[in-house]
Write a protein that holds these residues in place. Structure first.
Motif, mmCIF file in Angstrom:
data_model
loop_
_atom_site.group_PDB
_atom_site.id
_atom_site.type_symbol
_atom_site.label_atom_id
_atom_site.label_comp_id
_atom_site.label_asym_id
_atom_site.label_seq_id
_atom_site.Cartn_x
_atom_site.Cartn_y
_atom_site.Cartn_z
ATOM 1 N N THR A 48 0.848 -1.191 0.000
ATOM 2 C CA THR A 48 0.000 0.000 0.000
ATOM 3 C C THR A 48 0.889 1.249 0.000
ATOM 4 O OG1 THR A 48 -0.106 0.063 2.415
ATOM 5 C CG2 THR A 48 -1.835 -1.170 1.276
ATOM 6 N N TYR A 49 0.321 2.342 -0.480
ATOM 7 C CA TYR A 49 1.101 3.578 -0.647
ATOM 8 C C TYR A 49 0.291 4.761 -0.154
ATOM 9 C CZ TYR A 49 3.220 7.555 -3.095
ATOM 10 O OH TYR A 49 3.780 8.754 -3.405
ATOM 11 N N ASP A 50 0.876 5.488 0.814
ATOM 12 C CA ASP A 50 0.230 6.684 1.353
ATOM 13 C C ASP A 50 1.008 7.905 0.838
ATOM 14 O OD1 ASP A 50 -0.823 8.754 2.791
ATOM 15 O OD2 ASP A 50 -0.721 7.744 4.741
ATOM 16 N N GLN A 53 2.676 10.626 3.001
ATOM 17 C CA GLN A 53 3.894 10.335 3.777
ATOM 18 C C GLN A 53 5.146 10.222 2.901
ATOM 19 O OE1 GLN A 53 3.851 9.999 7.202
ATOM 20 N NE2 GLN A 53 1.713 10.605 7.009
ATOM 21 N N CYS A 54 4.961 10.324 1.596
ATOM 22 C CA CYS A 54 6.071 10.076 0.662
ATOM 23 C C CYS A 54 6.956 11.311 0.542
ATOM 24 C CB CYS A 54 5.497 9.698 -0.706
ATOM 25 S SG CYS A 54 6.774 9.430 -1.950
ATOM 26 N N VAL A 55 8.298 11.102 0.691
ATOM 27 C CA VAL A 55 9.233 12.221 0.586
ATOM 28 C C VAL A 55 9.891 12.249 -0.800
ATOM 29 C CG1 VAL A 55 9.631 12.316 3.069
ATOM 30 C CG2 VAL A 55 11.122 10.885 1.653
ATOM 31 N N GLN A 56 9.362 11.462 -1.713
ATOM 32 C CA GLN A 56 9.817 11.474 -3.116
ATOM 33 C C GLN A 56 11.302 11.148 -3.280
ATOM 34 O OE1 GLN A 56 7.732 11.932 -5.748
ATOM 35 N NE2 GLN A 56 5.982 12.149 -4.375
ATOM 36 N N CYS A 57 11.825 10.280 -2.438
ATOM 37 C CA CYS A 57 13.251 9.949 -2.540
ATOM 38 C C CYS A 57 13.541 8.970 -3.678
ATOM 39 C CB CYS A 57 13.752 9.372 -1.221
ATOM 40 S SG CYS A 57 13.083 7.729 -0.888
ATOM 41 N N LEU A 58 12.529 8.267 -4.115
ATOM 42 C CA LEU A 58 12.599 7.273 -5.188
ATOM 43 C C LEU A 58 13.461 6.049 -4.838
ATOM 44 C CD1 LEU A 58 12.665 9.431 -8.437
ATOM 45 C CD2 LEU A 58 10.736 8.676 -7.062
ATOM 46 N N GLY A 59 13.780 5.916 -3.552
ATOM 47 C CA GLY A 59 14.565 4.753 -3.119
ATOM 48 C C GLY A 59 13.852 3.443 -3.444
ATOM 49 N N CYS A 60 12.557 3.427 -3.360
ATOM 50 C CA CYS A 60 11.802 2.186 -3.608
ATOM 51 C C CYS A 60 11.996 1.704 -5.046
ATOM 52 C CB CYS A 60 10.332 2.369 -3.276
ATOM 53 S SG CYS A 60 9.582 3.814 -4.026
ATOM 54 N N LEU A 61 12.019 2.666 -5.985
ATOM 55 C CA LEU A 61 12.196 2.280 -7.400
ATOM 56 C C LEU A 61 13.493 1.509 -7.592
ATOM 57 C CD1 LEU A 61 10.086 4.669 -8.073
ATOM 58 C CD2 LEU A 61 11.390 4.852 -10.183
ATOM 59 N N GLN A 91 10.676 -1.920 3.690
ATOM 60 C CA GLN A 91 11.714 -1.836 4.725
ATOM 61 C C GLN A 91 12.616 -0.616 4.544
ATOM 62 O OE1 GLN A 91 13.088 -5.764 4.079
ATOM 63 N NE2 GLN A 91 11.368 -6.640 5.237
ATOM 64 N N GLN A 92 12.863 -0.209 3.304
ATOM 65 C CA GLN A 92 13.799 0.917 3.111
ATOM 66 C C GLN A 92 13.100 2.268 2.982
ATOM 67 O OE1 GLN A 92 14.616 2.883 0.004
ATOM 68 N NE2 GLN A 92 12.466 2.273 -0.256
ATOM 69 N N CYS A 93 11.769 2.295 2.941
ATOM 70 C CA CYS A 93 11.055 3.569 2.731
ATOM 71 C C CYS A 93 11.273 4.500 3.930
ATOM 72 C CB CYS A 93 9.578 3.304 2.532
ATOM 73 S SG CYS A 93 8.591 4.813 2.416
ATOM 74 N N PRO A 94 11.930 5.656 3.751
ATOM 75 C CA PRO A 94 12.223 6.526 4.896
ATOM 76 C C PRO A 94 10.996 7.272 5.403
ATOM 77 C CG PRO A 94 12.974 7.566 2.879
ATOM 78 C CD PRO A 94 12.445 6.212 2.492
ATOM 79 N N GLY A 95 9.987 7.430 4.549
ATOM 80 C CA GLY A 95 8.815 8.211 4.948
ATOM 81 C C GLY A 95 7.692 7.377 5.499
ATOM 82 N N GLN A 96 7.892 6.069 5.567
ATOM 83 C CA GLN A 96 6.822 5.141 5.966
ATOM 84 C C GLN A 96 5.577 5.326 5.102
ATOM 85 O OE1 GLN A 96 6.578 5.823 10.238
ATOM 86 N NE2 GLN A 96 7.994 4.143 10.561
ATOM 87 N N ALA A 97 5.831 5.651 3.837
ATOM 88 C CA ALA A 97 4.714 5.789 2.890
ATOM 89 C C ALA A 97 4.258 4.422 2.399
ATOM 90 C CB ALA A 97 5.153 6.638 1.705
ATOM 91 N N LEU A 98 5.163 3.462 2.436
ATOM 92 C CA LEU A 98 4.825 2.114 1.952
ATOM 93 C C LEU A 98 4.564 1.181 3.133
ATOM 94 C CD1 LEU A 98 7.499 1.744 -0.874
ATOM 95 C CD2 LEU A 98 5.086 2.327 -1.136
ATOM 96 N N SER A 99 3.540 0.404 2.965
ATOM 97 C CA SER A 99 3.234 -0.615 3.967
ATOM 98 C C SER A 99 2.711 -1.851 3.221
ATOM 99 C CB SER A 99 2.198 -0.067 4.958
ATOM 100 O OG SER A 99 2.010 -0.990 6.007
HETATM 101 S S1 SF4 Z 1 10.852 5.004 -0.778
HETATM 102 FE FE1 SF4 Z 1 9.002 5.714 0.305
HETATM 103 S S2 SF4 Z 1 9.357 7.920 0.531
HETATM 104 FE FE2 SF4 Z 1 10.786 7.227 -1.032
HETATM 105 S S3 SF4 Z 1 9.683 7.524 -2.999
HETATM 106 FE FE3 SF4 Z 1 9.302 5.420 -2.350
HETATM 107 S S4 SF4 Z 1 7.374 5.559 -1.225
HETATM 108 FE FE4 SF4 Z 1 8.160 7.639 -1.353
#
Ligand code: SF4
Ligand code: SF4
Length: 297
Positions: A48-50, A53-61, A91-99
């Protein structure tokens, strides 16, 4: 023995008698447009994606080993077909946007949680309810969990859509002290339009359960623009009466699931539709009472 569980709710008082623990399993063959647990429908782990809470770091990609994540208009999009549920992105999402929704759990682990409230079950004549999704969607897990709960003399109920392969239904249904049997409509065309499946299999399973004298509580989710008219109530009351049922519970439509659709990036067909309350449904209830059915909320 593991099951894919998305929630274990303690002190539940709406899913059968007394105080209960409700175990929610993932996976459902229906696609009810009003579903308040959309995370229950898929039989897989879901990310899931909130966006708030997303800081747009793109780490998840960059983390995803399956290239299941893309962006569109500054939103993260997860391709469920590619996702294998490894949870590295979470696990790596810094903003806790992903669950995530859904976790594999051992029968023993679920049993242990259920046993924590044994004194409350005994005091209130409650127990455990298996729900979903479709409660019978993971038959082996359910069978083993019920066997172990029964070994502790716990009352066990199951919430079912009735849309279950007859051989599975006939194996599982008799194991339970109570079937909370969803009845959504008595008109096949309307049922198909809003749930995605037709009625004959559901009706055949209900008839089988009645023939075998199982304890059944039919429950009708009362949904605007689907089954909330007095004509719909009459059709449903006639049907239940014909089946030999003597009681029915009404579950008025509510909006509790709305936020979950956003988190799953899914459109919600019932956006902005007003919730119903028992006081809105007195005439509706009266239709069932007039048929001699004990009808309650
Ligand atoms: S890792 Fe988390 S905070 Fe960063 S872009 Fe992805 S969803 Fe957003
Ligand atoms: S759970 Fe794993 S496969 Fe699925 S989107 Fe996240 S990193 Fe990719």
């Amino acid at each position: 023995m593991q099951g894919l569980v998305f929630n274990i709710q303690k002190f539940s008082i709406h899913d059968g008698p007394g105080i209960r623990t409700t175990v929610f399993l993932k996976g459902c063959p229906l696609r009810c447009q009003w579903c308040s647990n959309p995370e229950s429908q898929s039989g897989q782990v879901q990310i899931t994606y909130d966006a708030s809470q997303c800081v747009q770091c793109l780490g998840c990609l960059h983390t995803c080993p399956k290239e299941a994540i893309t962006t569109r208009q500054k939103r993260i999009i997860i391709n469920a077909q590619k996702c294998i549920g490894c949870l590295q992105c979470v696990q790596q999402c810094p903003g806790q946007a992903l669950s995530y929704e859904g976790k594999k759990r051992e029968v023993d682990e679920v049993l242990k949680i259920c046993l924590q409230d044994l004194p409350f079950y005994e005091e209130s004549k409650g127990g455990v309810t298996i729900s979903g999704g479709e409660g019978m969607s993971q038959p082996e897990f359910v069978m083993e969990l019920v066997r172990q709960l029964k070994a502790h003399h716990i009352h066990v109920a199951i919430e079912t859509t009735g849309y279950v392969e007859p051989s599975v239904f006939q194996t599982l249904a008799p194991l339970f002290d109570l079937l909370l049997f969803d009845i959504k409509h008595a008109d096949d065309k309307k049922h198909r339009e809003k749930t995605g499946v037709s009625l004959p299999l559901i009706q055949a399973n209900l008839a089988w359960a009645m023939d075998h004298h199982l304890s059944i509580l039919p429950r009708i989710p009362v949904i605007p623009d689907f089954n909330a008219s007095l004509e719909d109530a009459q059709l449903l009351a006639d049907y239940l009466k014909k089946q030999g049922l003597s009681r029915v519970q009404l579950l008025p439509f509510h909006q509790f699931g709305e936020k979950k659709y956003q988190l799953l990036n899914r459109p919600y067909a019932y956006q902005g539709i007003k919730a119903l309350y028992p006081e809105d449904l007195e005439d509706y209830r009266q239709v069932f009472l007039d048929q001699g059915l004990d009808c309650f909320f």
